[in-house]
Design a protein around this motif. Structure first.
Motif, PDB file in Angstrom:
ATOM      1  N   ARG A  78       0.823  -1.177   0.116  1.00 36.63           N
ATOM      2  CA  ARG A  78      -0.140   0.099   0.032  1.00 36.63           C
ATOM      3  C   ARG A  78       0.782   1.250  -0.094  1.00 36.63           C
ATOM      4  N   ALA A  79       1.838   1.258   0.779  1.00 32.84           N
ATOM      5  CA  ALA A  79       2.915   2.271   0.720  1.00 32.84           C
ATOM      6  C   ALA A  79       3.540   2.716  -0.489  1.00 32.84           C
ATOM      7  N   ARG A  80       3.922   1.471  -1.079  1.00 29.49           N
ATOM      8  CA  ARG A  80       4.328   1.525  -2.546  1.00 29.49           C
ATOM      9  C   ARG A  80       3.459   2.353  -3.487  1.00 29.49           C
ATOM     10  N   HIS A  81       2.092   1.971  -3.432  1.00 30.79           N
ATOM     11  CA  HIS A  81       1.162   2.540  -4.199  1.00 30.79           C
ATOM     12  C   HIS A  81       1.017   4.093  -3.864  1.00 30.79           C
ATOM     13  N   GLU A  82       0.831   4.259  -2.611  1.00 34.35           N
ATOM     14  CA  GLU A  82       0.643   5.590  -2.321  1.00 34.35           C
ATOM     15  C   GLU A  82       1.801   6.702  -2.729  1.00 34.35           C
ATOM     16  N   LEU A  83       2.874   6.245  -2.583  1.00 30.54           N
ATOM     17  CA  LEU A  83       4.205   6.894  -2.914  1.00 30.54           C
ATOM     18  C   LEU A  83       4.037   7.249  -4.260  1.00 30.54           C
ATOM     19  N   ALA A  84       3.752   6.152  -5.127  1.00 29.70           N
ATOM     20  CA  ALA A  84       3.643   6.399  -6.548  1.00 29.70           C
ATOM     21  C   ALA A  84       2.409   7.462  -6.824  1.00 29.70           C
ATOM     22  N   ARG A  85       1.313   7.401  -6.283  1.00 26.93           N
ATOM     23  CA  ARG A  85       0.414   8.245  -6.504  1.00 26.93           C
ATOM     24  C   ARG A  85       0.610   9.702  -6.104  1.00 26.93           C
ATOM     25  N   LEU A  86       1.642   9.844  -4.878  1.00 24.74           N
ATOM     26  CA  LEU A  86       2.081  10.920  -4.741  1.00 24.74           C
ATOM     27  C   LEU A  86       3.216  11.645  -5.605  1.00 24.74           C
ATOM     28  N   SER A  87       3.802  10.679  -6.473  1.00 28.52           N
ATOM     29  CA  SER A  87       4.778  11.186  -7.311  1.00 28.52           C
ATOM     30  C   SER A  87       4.112  11.503  -8.664  1.00 28.52           C
ATOM     31  N   GLY A  88       2.761  11.388  -8.721  1.00 27.85           N
ATOM     32  CA  GLY A  88       2.119  12.060  -9.954  1.00 27.85           C
ATOM     33  C   GLY A  88       2.013  10.808 -11.075  1.00 27.85           C
ATOM     34  N   LEU A  89       3.215  10.295 -11.379  1.00 23.10           N
ATOM     35  CA  LEU A  89       3.378   9.490 -12.547  1.00 23.10           C
ATOM     36  C   LEU A  89       2.712  10.223 -13.867  1.00 23.10           C
ATOM     37  N   ALA A  90       3.266  11.377 -14.109  1.00 22.13           N
ATOM     38  CA  ALA A  90       2.779  12.274 -15.147  1.00 22.13           C
ATOM     39  C   ALA A  90       3.477  11.724 -16.459  1.00 22.13           C
ATOM     40  N   GLY A  91       2.309  11.269 -17.187  1.00 20.49           N
ATOM     41  CA  GLY A  91       2.895  10.603 -18.609  1.00 20.49           C
ATOM     42  C   GLY A  91       3.314   9.196 -18.482  1.00 20.49           C
ATOM     43  N   GLY A  92       4.028   8.716 -19.354  1.00 22.38           N
ATOM     44  CA  GLY A  92       4.502   7.350 -19.346  1.00 22.38           C
ATOM     45  C   GLY A  92       3.605   6.265 -19.887  1.00 22.38           C
ATOM     46  N   ARG A  93       4.015   5.209 -19.863  1.00 23.48           N
ATOM     47  CA  ARG A  93       2.967   3.924 -20.310  1.00 23.48           C
ATOM     48  C   ARG A  93       3.150   2.679 -19.530  1.00 23.48           C
ATOM     49  N   LEU A  94       2.148   1.821 -19.440  1.00 19.93           N
ATOM     50  CA  LEU A  94       2.178   0.693 -18.627  1.00 19.93           C
ATOM     51  C   LEU A  94       1.615  -0.174 -19.574  1.00 19.93           C
ATOM     52  N   ARG A  95       2.259  -1.387 -19.843  1.00 19.72           N
ATOM     53  CA  ARG A  95       1.861  -2.531 -20.860  1.00 19.72           C
ATOM     54  C   ARG A  95       1.484  -3.787 -20.021  1.00 19.72           C
ATOM     55  N   VAL A  96       0.172  -4.186 -19.875  1.00 16.94           N
ATOM     56  CA  VAL A  96      -0.242  -5.206 -18.856  1.00 16.94           C
ATOM     57  C   VAL A  96      -0.616  -6.467 -19.838  1.00 16.94           C
ATOM     58  N   ALA A  97      -0.159  -7.646 -19.346  1.00 18.92           N
ATOM     59  CA  ALA A  97      -0.550  -8.917 -20.002  1.00 18.92           C
ATOM     60  C   ALA A  97      -1.746  -9.683 -19.123  1.00 18.92           C
ATOM     61  N   THR A  98      -2.541 -10.334 -19.610  1.00 19.31           N
ATOM     62  CA  THR A  98      -3.637 -10.922 -19.011  1.00 19.31           C
ATOM     63  C   THR A  98      -4.010 -12.235 -19.771  1.00 19.31           C
ATOM     64  N   PHE A  99      -4.681 -13.180 -18.823  1.00 19.16           N
ATOM     65  CA  PHE A  99      -5.177 -14.129 -19.626  1.00 19.16           C
ATOM     66  C   PHE A  99      -6.903 -14.043 -19.550  1.00 19.16           C
TER      67      PHE A  99
END
Length: 311
Positions: A78-99
């Protein structure tokens, strides 16, 4: 102070039931994982594991520490997610694979939460039938992949540089048409009772299922219908129509669009593990944030039972 890496190793053994399987999931060798566990036992001042010919089980002290470890590891996620949220993550790309199963039933709310937290990240989703998603992570085609493995089967180590983390473990159950003779009765049904039944099989077109199919064959359940599609919707439809019976993950059975009856099997050794594959510390902040959301949404394997309760 306990090392989080060692706590994660203990939880992995609790989930996998053996040091060898836990090591494969975490991307370690079995001796390396054993060393981590030995250090944790020295820190705890008590034996945490009992090794036996089929694997390993936790002692009372191990169970207590594993329960607390899950909470600690969840809070870190949870802390990692909240820290990432605070950082803003402005832009970038996330590629997810699923079944298919997870992509339809479990992934959408997680991606919705990710989108709310990081609206500026470009999100792409691709479908890969396991274990192809793990290979896609290794070659850099995707940032992380949801994948699965079945038991019984030989443990498979991930490619170099790829870490596979368990999210959820569910039993495989028998599905039949409503009113079928095997659907009646209480308690678990011995696998030997499937002998002579028309079994709808996913092999040989579905390599991850080969170990399960082999164990069923040893019990006398030989395939009467081979379903070449790895998609379970077709298997469920054939079973519902009375063409045969099948052994499928509990999530598949409970979420089927066609009417079925479900019965648990004895022994309860038939399982499917759903995991997320990623590149460890090399993963970017967007991938780390989504991993934290996945762990928070799915819950830790072994914590609440099967997927019928959606961890």
């Amino acid at each position: 102070m306990y090392d989080p890496t060692r706590l994660a190793a203990l939880v992995a053994v609790a989930e996998a039931g053996s040091i060898t399987r836990a090591a494969a999931r975490l991307g370690y060798t079995a001796p390396a994982l054993s060393q981590q566990l030995a250090k944790l036992e020295r820190e705890a001042g008590a034996p945490l594991l009992v090794r036996h010919h089929r694997g390993a089980r936790l002692t009372a002290a191990g169970e207590l520490l594993a329960e607390r470890a899950r909470r600690v590891l969840d809070e870190m996620d949870r802390a990692r997610h909240e820290l990432a949220r605070l950082s803003g993550l402005a832009g970038g790309r996330l590629r997810v694979a699923t079944f298919t199963t997870v992509g339809i039933h479990l992934l959408p709310p997680v991606l919705s939460a990710f989108r709310r937290a990081h609206p500026d990240v470009e999100l792409t989703v691709a479908e890969y039938e396991p274990p192809d998603g793990v290979t896609a992570v290794a070659r850099g085609a995707v940032d992380l992949a949801l994948t699965h493995a079945y038991e019984p089967a030989e443990p498979a180590s991930p490619p170099p540089g790829v870490v596979v983390e368990t999210l959820l473990v569910e039993e495989l159950v028998l599905i039949t048409a409503p009113g079928h003779a095997l659907a009646g009765g209480s308690g678990r049904l011995p696998v030997s009772a499937l002998a002579g039944q028309p079994l709808i099989s996913s092999a040989p077109a579905h390599p991850p299922r080969k170990g399960v199919e082999g164990a069923l064959a040893e019990a006398g359940a030989t395939p009467a219908v081979v379903c070449e599609s790895p998609g379970y919707a077709l298997v469920c439809a054939l079973v519902s129509a009375g063409i045969g019976v099948a052994v499928v993950p509990e999530m598949v059975a409970t979420m089927s669009a066609t009417p079925l009856q479900i019965r648990q099997l004895e022994p309860a050794a038939f399982r499917r593990t759903i995991s997320v594959a990623h590149r460890g510390e090399e993963s970017g902040p967007a991938a780390q944030s989504l991993r934290a959301l996945l762990r928070s949404s799915f819950g830790r394997a072994g914590q609440q039972g099967t997927a019928a309760r959606v961890w």
